[in-house]
Write a protein that holds these residues in place. Structure first.
Motif, short mmCIF file in Angstrom:
data_model
loop_
_atom_site.label_atom_id
_atom_site.label_comp_id
_atom_site.label_asym_id
_atom_site.label_seq_id
_atom_site.Cartn_x
_atom_site.Cartn_y
_atom_site.Cartn_z
N GLY A 169 7.15 85.74 54.36
CA GLY A 169 7.04 84.20 54.71
C GLY A 169 6.06 83.68 53.65
N SER A 170 5.15 84.45 53.52
CA SER A 170 4.22 84.09 52.32
C SER A 170 3.86 84.99 51.48
N ASN A 171 3.88 86.41 51.62
CA ASN A 171 3.70 87.46 50.62
C ASN A 171 4.83 88.51 50.33
N PHE A 172 4.84 88.75 49.20
CA PHE A 172 6.00 89.75 48.94
C PHE A 172 5.07 91.25 48.85
N THR A 173 5.81 92.28 49.53
CA THR A 173 4.77 93.57 49.40
C THR A 173 6.03 94.55 48.79
N GLU A 174 5.60 95.29 47.75
CA GLU A 174 6.37 96.23 47.21
C GLU A 174 6.03 97.54 47.72
N PHE A 175 7.00 98.43 48.24
CA PHE A 175 6.82 99.61 48.84
C PHE A 175 7.07 100.66 47.78
N SER A 176 6.43 101.65 47.51
CA SER A 176 6.47 102.70 46.67
C SER A 176 6.16 103.88 47.16
N ASP A 177 6.28 105.12 46.30
CA ASP A 177 5.81 106.49 46.87
C ASP A 177 4.46 106.39 47.73
N LYS A 178 3.55 105.73 47.49
CA LYS A 178 2.25 105.59 48.48
C LYS A 178 2.64 105.31 49.89
N SER A 179 3.80 104.48 49.91
CA SER A 179 4.42 104.28 51.33
C SER A 179 5.44 105.18 52.13
N GLY A 180 5.54 106.36 51.28
CA GLY A 180 6.48 107.50 51.86
C GLY A 180 7.95 107.30 51.24
N LEU A 181 7.84 106.49 50.08
CA LEU A 181 9.19 106.34 49.43
C LEU A 181 9.13 107.10 48.03
N PRO A 182 10.15 107.46 47.56
CA PRO A 182 10.21 108.25 46.51
C PRO A 182 9.84 107.38 45.35
N GLY A 183 9.31 107.71 44.27
CA GLY A 183 8.66 107.15 42.91
C GLY A 183 9.81 106.07 42.72
N GLU A 184 9.37 105.51 41.43
CA GLU A 184 9.77 104.43 40.82
C GLU A 184 11.43 104.48 40.76
N ARG A 185 12.22 104.71 40.35
CA ARG A 185 13.82 104.46 40.26
C ARG A 185 14.57 104.60 41.43
N LEU A 186 13.90 104.29 42.69
CA LEU A 186 14.50 104.21 44.12
C LEU A 186 15.76 102.94 44.04
N LYS A 187 17.01 103.30 44.19
CA LYS A 187 17.86 102.18 44.11
C LYS A 187 18.27 101.83 45.59
N VAL A 188 17.87 100.98 46.17
CA VAL A 188 18.20 100.56 47.67
C VAL A 188 19.74 99.67 47.41
N LEU A 189 20.76 100.22 48.34
CA LEU A 189 22.03 99.71 48.33
C LEU A 189 22.55 98.87 49.41
N CYS A 190 21.64 99.32 50.69
CA CYS A 190 22.13 98.47 51.96
C CYS A 190 21.03 98.50 52.63
N ILE A 191 20.90 97.73 53.49
CA ILE A 191 19.66 97.49 54.62
C ILE A 191 20.26 96.99 55.90
N HIS A 192 19.83 97.71 57.10
CA HIS A 192 20.41 97.31 58.35
C HIS A 192 19.21 97.69 59.52
N GLU A 193 19.07 96.59 60.40
CA GLU A 193 17.97 96.84 61.22
C GLU A 193 19.14 97.05 62.66
N ASP A 194 18.44 98.26 63.33
CA ASP A 194 19.23 98.72 64.58
C ASP A 194 18.84 97.78 65.68
N VAL A 195 19.30 98.01 66.84
CA VAL A 195 19.09 97.44 68.10
C VAL A 195 17.53 97.73 68.65
N GLN A 196 16.87 98.88 68.15
CA GLN A 196 15.83 99.20 68.51
C GLN A 196 14.62 98.65 67.66
N GLY A 197 15.12 97.81 66.66
CA GLY A 197 14.27 97.21 65.75
C GLY A 197 13.86 97.91 64.50
#
Length: 168
Positions: free
Chosen positions: A103-131
């Motif tokens: 709502g105020s700030n944009f945070t980019e997640f990268s390999d330091k956050s546990g994601l693979p490095g730069e070329r990660l292509k996110v195709l879909c996002i879903h929140e489950d009933v457990q959050g």
């Protein structure tokens, strides 16, 4: 396209009662592109749009706001947008992974956050009933964000090489 709240303008009408109006937004109305890959309506009725090569925009029924100048959205090809129950907006990109907007700030997640490095292509996002928030990627499988930590789920064939186009 609809909204959980009612928004009325001379150009557009959204309502919970089932009366919906549709219209095209064009570059003449300050939408810098005709190539939109993802559309999401948040809990406040704000319409979010991700451009095929021109960034992130919101539309409140009257005004289009351009967020493509935000450094965290360095990859301007937005593939998917959704919001989670905690009010966070999740933005998947093609090539630079994942961005979260609180709502105020944009945070980019990268390999330091546990994601693979730069070329990660996110195709879909879903929140489950457990959050938990799940992310499907191109050729890198599934990731889950829970309690501030990303977990990468692998297959019998190894962690890479499979594409997830939808989670639901």
């Amino acid at each position: 396209v609809g909204s959980p709240k009612e928004i009325v303008s001379e150009k557009m009408h959204f309502s919970e009662k089932g009366s919906y109006a549709f219209r095209f937004l064009t570059p003449e109305e300050n939408l810098p592109t005709n190539s939109i890959w993802s559309v999401h309506c948040d809990a406040n009725g704000l319409m979010w749009m991700g451009g095929g090569s021109s960034g992130l925009y919101s539309f409140d029924g009257l005004v289009i706001t351009d967020y493509s100048h935000i450094p965290s959205l360095s990859d301007k090809l937005i593939t998917t947008i959704t919001s989670s129950s905690d009010g966070m907006m999740w933005i998947g990109t093609r090539g630079h992974g994942l961005v979260r907007f609180d709502g105020s700030n944009f945070t980019e997640f990268s390999d330091k956050s546990g994601l693979p490095g730069e070329r990660l292509k996110v195709l879909c996002i879903h929140e489950d009933v457990q959050g938990r928030v799940w992310f499907g990627t191109q050729k890198q499988g599934v990731f889950c964000f829970e309690d501030g930590v990303f977990t990468h789920y692998t297959s019998l064939f190894g962690p890479y090489g499979y594409t997830i186009n939808a989670i639901g």
